[in-house]
Design a protein around this motif. Structure first.
Motif, mmCIF file in Angstrom:
data_model
loop_
_atom_site.group_PDB
_atom_site.id
_atom_site.type_symbol
_atom_site.label_atom_id
_atom_site.label_comp_id
_atom_site.label_asym_id
_atom_site.label_seq_id
_atom_site.Cartn_x
_atom_site.Cartn_y
_atom_site.Cartn_z
ATOM 1 N N ALA A 140 3.127 18.983 29.521
ATOM 2 C CA ALA A 140 2.144 20.062 29.573
ATOM 3 C C ALA A 140 2.392 20.987 30.755
ATOM 4 N N LEU A 141 2.641 20.425 31.925
ATOM 5 C CA LEU A 141 2.867 21.246 33.120
ATOM 6 C C LEU A 141 4.116 22.100 32.967
ATOM 7 N N ARG A 142 5.156 21.501 32.417
ATOM 8 C CA ARG A 142 6.406 22.241 32.225
ATOM 9 C C ARG A 142 6.213 23.407 31.256
ATOM 10 N N ALA A 143 5.228 23.266 30.361
ATOM 11 C CA ALA A 143 4.924 24.327 29.396
ATOM 12 C C ALA A 143 3.868 25.294 29.921
ATOM 13 N N HIS A 144 3.602 25.235 31.240
ATOM 14 C CA HIS A 144 2.670 26.162 31.912
ATOM 15 C C HIS A 144 1.221 25.932 31.509
ATOM 16 N N GLN A 145 0.885 24.704 31.097
ATOM 17 C CA GLN A 145 -0.496 24.383 30.748
ATOM 18 C C GLN A 145 -1.153 23.617 31.899
ATOM 19 N N ASP A 146 -2.421 23.881 32.151
ATOM 20 C CA ASP A 146 -3.158 23.148 33.176
ATOM 21 C C ASP A 146 -3.560 21.768 32.645
ATOM 22 N N VAL A 147 -3.578 20.789 33.555
ATOM 23 C CA VAL A 147 -3.803 19.401 33.168
ATOM 24 C C VAL A 147 -4.885 18.775 34.042
ATOM 25 N N VAL A 148 -5.790 18.041 33.397
ATOM 26 C CA VAL A 148 -6.779 17.225 34.098
ATOM 27 C C VAL A 148 -6.541 15.785 33.661
ATOM 28 N N VAL A 149 -6.380 14.883 34.620
ATOM 29 C CA VAL A 149 -6.038 13.494 34.296
ATOM 30 C C VAL A 149 -7.111 12.536 34.791
ATOM 31 N N HIS A 150 -7.199 11.399 34.114
ATOM 32 C CA HIS A 150 -8.104 10.329 34.543
ATOM 33 C C HIS A 150 -7.545 9.011 34.050
ATOM 34 N N ASP A 151 -7.619 8.001 34.916
ATOM 35 C CA ASP A 151 -7.250 6.644 34.514
ATOM 36 C C ASP A 151 -8.320 5.697 35.045
ATOM 37 N N PRO A 152 -9.062 5.054 34.156
ATOM 38 C CA PRO A 152 -10.168 4.200 34.600
ATOM 39 C C PRO A 152 -9.724 2.969 35.371
ATOM 40 N N LEU A 153 -8.438 2.629 35.311
ATOM 41 C CA LEU A 153 -7.947 1.408 35.966
ATOM 42 C C LEU A 153 -7.240 1.661 37.292
ATOM 43 N N LEU A 154 -7.002 2.921 37.633
ATOM 44 C CA LEU A 154 -6.241 3.233 38.844
ATOM 45 C C LEU A 154 -7.151 3.753 39.949
ATOM 46 N N PRO A 155 -7.025 3.220 41.160
ATOM 47 C CA PRO A 155 -7.789 3.772 42.281
ATOM 48 C C PRO A 155 -7.267 5.153 42.654
ATOM 49 N N ALA A 156 -8.084 5.901 43.400
ATOM 50 C CA ALA A 156 -7.760 7.289 43.738
ATOM 51 C C ALA A 156 -6.420 7.406 44.445
ATOM 52 N N GLY A 183 2.157 24.737 35.219
ATOM 53 C CA GLY A 183 0.719 24.541 35.163
ATOM 54 C C GLY A 183 0.217 23.794 36.391
ATOM 55 N N ASP A 184 -1.103 23.673 36.500
ATOM 56 C CA ASP A 184 -1.730 22.970 37.620
ATOM 57 C C ASP A 184 -2.245 21.624 37.132
ATOM 58 N N ILE A 185 -2.226 20.619 38.008
ATOM 59 C CA ILE A 185 -2.720 19.289 37.649
ATOM 60 C C ILE A 185 -3.724 18.817 38.695
ATOM 61 N N ARG A 186 -4.813 18.209 38.216
ATOM 62 C CA ARG A 186 -5.805 17.642 39.134
ATOM 63 C C ARG A 186 -6.400 16.392 38.525
ATOM 64 N N ASN A 187 -6.945 15.560 39.410
ATOM 65 C CA ASN A 187 -7.544 14.301 38.989
ATOM 66 C C ASN A 187 -9.039 14.475 38.738
ATOM 67 N N ALA A 188 -9.516 13.822 37.690
ATOM 68 C CA ALA A 188 -10.958 13.736 37.437
ATOM 69 C C ALA A 188 -11.396 12.319 37.767
#
Length: 310
Positions: free
Chosen positions: A19-35, A63-68
């Motif tokens: 997604a980032l390589r295609a210039h799309q913004d990304v919001v990610v979340h993983d319920p099992l991973l600490p910050a 694109g831009d990526i950030r954690n939720a």
């Protein structure tokens, strides 16, 4: 466009790179991973995207990526499309999609990377099931572009089309399946080859190393530039119908041979496979070997693009 990704392991991270390589913004979340771990993985994804972007000759922008921090915050992020890539457990997936169905925007497509669980089993009870679908990638998706798009009977035509449009925007090659079947198409095709390979190993026809060589250095090389059907089409003067007419007796014989039984994955076969594979790659070296694999995939992708096969 904003892409939501839930589950930030091997597959989720790869989806983020695509997604980032295609210039799309990304919001990610993983319920099992600490910050802290999320931050480390996000930075690793950024480095990979920057390297791939630079090697492809593009400019600086991606694109831009950030954690939720929570599912609720991801759902509120205004995603056009959410791709789930958590563990392959039915109850976990059902709970996640139930929350998204209740909180994500009404127009958001809800897709799962599930390898075998159909949308009917995961999302069938949701009120917004018309926007739910399976998008099962080859792994890793940022380097292997084929993605099975598997709608349920309740998935709307609009959602099917939008899913394919999103995937194409990410540089993927969606393959729409006409109906749900166990294992979908990709794993069923792969499974037939693997099961027959294991049967031949069990019966002493070929060794594990020999089986790998036959696929890697024959079919694998051919299939990297041609699909199996086009491959046989070129192997007879009159094309594919001529090929199967010439070799019909051989294929009839194969088809009528006894099918593989449960013993194909017996202890003796598994021990032989483990001995063969660990002689080349020990368990603690698998991560390093995956990196080597991905680098070769990158080189193959670059060659395919140059050859007009991308």
């Amino acid at each position: 466009m904003r892409i939501g990704i839930v589950g930030f392991g091997i597959i989720g991270s790869s989806w983020a790179i695509a997604a980032l390589r295609a210039h799309q913004d990304v919001v990610v979340h993983d319920p099992l991973l600490p910050a802290k771990d999320m931050a480390t993985r996000i930075e690793s994804v950024r480095r990979q995207v920057a390297r791939l972007h630079g090697e492809a000759g593009h400019g600086a922008g991606t694109g831009d990526i950030r954690n939720a921090d929570t599912l609720a915050s991801l759902a509120a992020a205004g995603c056009d499309y959410i791709q789930e890539s958590i563990v392959e457990e039915l109850d976990a997936k059902r709970a996640l999609f139930a929350e998204f169905d209740a909180t994500a925007g009404e127009e958001t497509i809800l897709a799962s990377s599930s390898s075998a669980l159909p949308a009917s089993r995961i999302m069938g009870s949701l009120s917004g099931r018309h926007r739910c679908i399976i998008a099962h990638p080859a792994t890793p998706p940022h380097l292997l572009p084929a993605v099975e798009v598997v709608p349920a009977p309740f998935t709307s035509a609009e959602s099917v089309e939008r899913t394919q449009s999103v995937l194409r925007a990410l540089g993927q090659k969606p393959v729409l399946l006409g109906k749900e079947v166990d294992g979908f198409a990709m794993n069923r095709l792969q499974g037939v080859l693997l099961i027959e390979m294991l049967r031949l190993i069990r019966e002493g026809v070929v060794s594990p190393a020999g089986a790998d060589t036959l696929i890697r250095d024959a079919f694998g090389m051919r299939w990297s530039i041609l699909g199996p059907l086009e491959g046989v089409h070129l192997n007879a003067p009159g094309g594919i119908a001529d090929y199967f007419t010439r070799y019909q007796a051989m294929f009839d014989g194969i088809r009528q041979s006894p099918p593989a039984d449960a013993g194909v994955l017996g202890e003796e076969v598994l021990a032989a496979l483990q001995a063969y594979c660990t002689a080349t790659v020990t368990p603690d070296a698998i991560g390093e070997r995956k990196t080597w694999r991905d680098e070769r995939f990158e080189e193959l992708a670059a060659w395919r693009a140059k050859a007009g096969l991308a």
